[in-house]
Design a protein around this motif. Sequence first.
Motif, short mmCIF file in Angstrom:
data_model
loop_
_atom_site.label_atom_id
_atom_site.label_comp_id
_atom_site.label_asym_id
_atom_site.label_seq_id
_atom_site.Cartn_x
_atom_site.Cartn_y
_atom_site.Cartn_z
N GLU A 5 0.82 -1.21 0.00
CA GLU A 5 0.00 0.00 0.00
C GLU A 5 0.85 1.26 0.00
O GLU A 5 0.37 2.33 -0.32
CB GLU A 5 -0.92 -0.01 1.22
CG GLU A 5 -1.93 -1.13 1.17
CD GLU A 5 -2.68 -1.30 2.47
OE1 GLU A 5 -2.31 -0.64 3.46
OE2 GLU A 5 -3.61 -2.11 2.51
N TRP A 9 2.21 2.29 -7.54
CA TRP A 9 2.39 1.28 -8.58
C TRP A 9 2.25 1.90 -9.96
O TRP A 9 1.26 2.59 -10.22
CB TRP A 9 1.37 0.17 -8.40
CG TRP A 9 1.46 -0.47 -7.06
CD1 TRP A 9 0.76 -0.11 -5.95
CD2 TRP A 9 2.33 -1.52 -6.66
NE1 TRP A 9 1.13 -0.89 -4.90
CE2 TRP A 9 2.09 -1.77 -5.30
CE3 TRP A 9 3.28 -2.28 -7.31
CZ2 TRP A 9 2.76 -2.75 -4.59
CZ3 TRP A 9 3.95 -3.26 -6.60
CH2 TRP A 9 3.69 -3.48 -5.26
N ASP A 51 3.02 -7.22 -13.87
CA ASP A 51 1.70 -6.72 -13.46
C ASP A 51 1.74 -6.36 -11.98
O ASP A 51 1.97 -7.23 -11.13
CB ASP A 51 0.66 -7.80 -13.72
CG ASP A 51 -0.75 -7.38 -13.32
OD1 ASP A 51 -0.95 -6.24 -12.88
OD2 ASP A 51 -1.65 -8.22 -13.45
N PRO A 52 1.54 -5.09 -11.63
CA PRO A 52 1.56 -4.69 -10.22
C PRO A 52 0.53 -5.43 -9.37
O PRO A 52 0.78 -5.73 -8.21
CB PRO A 52 1.25 -3.19 -10.25
CG PRO A 52 1.58 -2.75 -11.63
CD PRO A 52 1.35 -3.94 -12.51
N ASP A 53 -0.62 -5.75 -9.96
CA ASP A 53 -1.63 -6.48 -9.21
C ASP A 53 -1.16 -7.89 -8.86
O ASP A 53 -1.51 -8.43 -7.81
CB ASP A 53 -2.95 -6.55 -10.00
CG ASP A 53 -3.63 -5.20 -10.10
OD1 ASP A 53 -3.41 -4.35 -9.19
OD2 ASP A 53 -4.36 -4.98 -11.07
N LYS A 56 1.02 -7.48 -5.81
CA LYS A 56 0.16 -7.28 -4.64
C LYS A 56 -0.48 -8.59 -4.21
O LYS A 56 -0.54 -8.90 -3.01
CB LYS A 56 -0.92 -6.24 -4.94
CG LYS A 56 -0.40 -4.83 -5.09
CD LYS A 56 -1.55 -3.90 -5.44
CE LYS A 56 -1.08 -2.52 -5.78
NZ LYS A 56 -2.19 -1.63 -6.15
N ALA A 57 -0.98 -9.37 -5.17
CA ALA A 57 -1.62 -10.64 -4.84
C ALA A 57 -0.62 -11.61 -4.22
O ALA A 57 -0.94 -12.33 -3.27
CB ALA A 57 -2.24 -11.25 -6.11
#
Length: 73
Positions: A5, A9, A51-53, A56-57
């Motif tokens: 957080e 990103w 992929d930034p997601d 995060k995942a």
Amino acid sequence: MKLAEKIEWPPIGMTLEEAATALRVNPRTVQDMILRGDFPARKVGVGWRIDPDAVKAWLASGNVKAEAEATDE
């Protein structure tokens, strides 16, 4: 606040170095993770876009400690 957080990103994908900085690991560790299929990534020119997601995942998955132990060997 979680590390994921705190990082701003990039919208088009992270470079190998950006992902390594966000994860506080060596860029080679991120490259190894890409080659193992831990992160979806695309080769763009001579670099990678991650992929930034996906980062995060992966952080949310709880595999962080296991990965750190695996790369310390």
